[in-house]
Enzyme design. Sequence first.
Site, PDB file in Angstrom:
ATOM      1  N   ARG A 152     -13.786  50.708  -1.489  1.00 30.67           N
ATOM      2  CA  ARG A 152     -12.508  51.421  -1.427  1.00 30.67           C
ATOM      3  C   ARG A 152     -12.683  52.945  -1.436  1.00 30.67           C
ATOM      4  O   ARG A 152     -13.233  53.504  -2.382  1.00 30.67           O
ATOM      5  CB  ARG A 152     -11.606  51.005  -2.593  1.00 30.67           C
ATOM      6  N   ARG A 193       0.235  48.012  24.265  1.00 28.81           N
ATOM      7  CA  ARG A 193       0.741  48.654  23.035  1.00 28.81           C
ATOM      8  C   ARG A 193      -0.288  48.519  21.905  1.00 28.81           C
ATOM      9  O   ARG A 193      -0.483  49.444  21.126  1.00 28.81           O
ATOM     10  CB  ARG A 193       2.094  48.055  22.638  1.00 28.81           C
ATOM     11  N   LYS A 214       2.437  50.464  15.739  1.00 24.04           N
ATOM     12  CA  LYS A 214       2.817  49.162  15.166  1.00 24.04           C
ATOM     13  C   LYS A 214       1.826  48.830  14.056  1.00 24.04           C
ATOM     14  O   LYS A 214       0.865  48.085  14.237  1.00 24.04           O
ATOM     15  CB  LYS A 214       2.859  48.080  16.265  1.00 24.04           C
ATOM     16  N   TYR A 239      -0.809  45.642  14.476  1.00 22.99           N
ATOM     17  CA  TYR A 239      -0.546  44.253  14.827  1.00 22.99           C
ATOM     18  C   TYR A 239       0.355  44.154  16.052  1.00 22.99           C
ATOM     19  O   TYR A 239       0.904  45.164  16.520  1.00 22.99           O
ATOM     20  CB  TYR A 239       0.083  43.507  13.641  1.00 22.99           C
ATOM     21  N   LEU A 294       9.702  52.356  17.291  1.00 29.26           N
ATOM     22  CA  LEU A 294       8.665  51.565  17.948  1.00 29.26           C
ATOM     23  C   LEU A 294       9.069  51.387  19.418  1.00 29.26           C
ATOM     24  O   LEU A 294      10.223  51.047  19.697  1.00 29.26           O
ATOM     25  CB  LEU A 294       8.544  50.183  17.281  1.00 29.26           C
ATOM     26  N   GLU A 353      16.273  53.109  14.754  1.00 27.94           N
ATOM     27  CA  GLU A 353      16.147  51.710  15.184  1.00 27.94           C
ATOM     28  C   GLU A 353      16.628  50.849  14.017  1.00 27.94           C
ATOM     29  O   GLU A 353      17.374  51.326  13.159  1.00 27.94           O
ATOM     30  CB  GLU A 353      14.705  51.410  15.608  1.00 27.94           C
ATOM     31  N   HIS A 392     -10.438  56.298   0.729  1.00 25.43           N
ATOM     32  CA  HIS A 392      -9.442  56.546   1.774  1.00 25.43           C
ATOM     33  C   HIS A 392     -10.075  56.917   3.121  1.00 25.43           C
ATOM     34  O   HIS A 392      -9.625  56.479   4.166  1.00 25.43           O
ATOM     35  CB  HIS A 392      -8.487  57.675   1.356  1.00 25.43           C
TER      36      HIS A 392
HETATM   37  C1  PLP Z   1      10.488  48.428  13.635  1.00 25.79           C
HETATM   38  C2  PLP Z   1      10.577  47.645  14.907  1.00 25.79           C
HETATM   39  N1  PLP Z   1      11.233  48.161  15.945  1.00 25.79           N
HETATM   40  C3  PLP Z   1      11.362  47.491  17.108  1.00 25.79           C
HETATM   41  C4  PLP Z   1      10.812  46.219  17.268  1.00 25.79           C
HETATM   42  C5  PLP Z   1      10.985  45.479  18.574  1.00 25.79           C
HETATM   43  O1  PLP Z   1       9.784  45.418  19.285  1.00 25.79           O
HETATM   44  P1  PLP Z   1       9.491  44.258  20.343  1.00 25.79           P
HETATM   45  O2  PLP Z   1      10.646  44.247  21.281  1.00 25.79           O
HETATM   46  O3  PLP Z   1       8.227  44.678  20.992  1.00 25.79           O
HETATM   47  O4  PLP Z   1       9.380  42.985  19.570  1.00 25.79           O
HETATM   48  C6  PLP Z   1      10.109  45.648  16.209  1.00 25.79           C
HETATM   49  C7  PLP Z   1       9.511  44.312  16.368  1.00 25.79           C
HETATM   50  O5  PLP Z   1       8.912  43.754  15.511  1.00 25.79           O
HETATM   51  C8  PLP Z   1       9.969  46.370  14.993  1.00 25.79           C
HETATM   52  O6  PLP Z   1       9.309  45.856  13.943  1.00 25.79           O
END
Ligand code: PLP
Length: 293
Positions: free
Chosen positions: A97, A49, A144, A30, A200, A176, A99
């Site tokens: 279903r 991304r 993501k 997403y 991310l 993070e 995997h």
């Molecule tokens: C786990 C995580 N890290 C970092 C970010 C920040 O990403 P962005 O700056 O692209 O929104 C997000 C945003 O949803 C996130 O879910």
Amino acid sequence: MVFLNGKFLQIEDAKVSVLDRGFIFGDGVYEVIPVYSRVPFRLDEHLARLERSLSETAIRNPYSRAQWREFIFRVIDAQPFEDQGVYFQVTRGVAKRDHAFPKNVEPTVFMMSNPLVNPPAEQVQKGGSAVSAKDNRWLRCDIKSTSLIGNCLLRQLSAETGGAETILFRDGILTEASASNVFIVKAGAIRCPPKGNLILPGITYDVVVELARANAMPLEFGDVTEAEVRGADEVWVSSSSKEVFAIVELDGRTIGDGRPGPVFLRMYQLYQEFKQKVMRAGARDKRREALST
Ligand SMILES: Cc1ncc(COP(=O)(O)O)c(C=O)c1O
């Protein structure tokens, strides 16, 4: 109005099969794009991304970059509000279903847009609190993915204390936060955990780095230890919805002097100015487009 598999529908009419692999396995990816005055912020970077997340998960990308742009603009135009958070996801599709990947399946694409809620100015001036936790998510946090149960469990820890975020450490090293990237400031320098499989690659992270470079603000990339976070002069989080936001208390203990610091306040200002510039340029492009059609 939402978008589902090429159709624009009322949300009540948007229906997905219970066999969708997004529902069954969280087998999808997403994006969330902030939109200011109907101008999407860093659209191409978000689409790049998305393309990477799709390719890393071997989910077929059903649309060209131009088609994605067109659908996103149509979703934006269909909303009655100006500032939006456009959410879109692609799942592997609907199949019995199992995997292993199904063959010849159509990906499911869903998009919606909600009013964008950035932290209000008075909250930005005060900052927020966070709690810390062990980062126990998988080792592909660079994708993501819609499989967000790890992030949800971690976010809940801070939500229960009224905190803004949960800051994560893996083996004593900052990764993070549950839904944002983290920066610290020590002796005037902004320190950034390096990109890799454990975080991310935030679009806002890149904006912060670009603004710091363009304004000669000292910037260092490298591992940040838990002790360095706790002893930092400033801690910030960044994301599309939070923009940049100062964390002034971690696990009940004050960070720095307990107020958003000077480096944060400068970055916040630069970020707001940059946003305004992007909005003005976006409005100009729209006018040009309207004149040429
Ligand atoms: C786990 C995580 N890290 C970092 C970010 C920040 O990403 P962005 O700056 O692209 O929104 C997000 C945003 O949803 C996130 O879910």
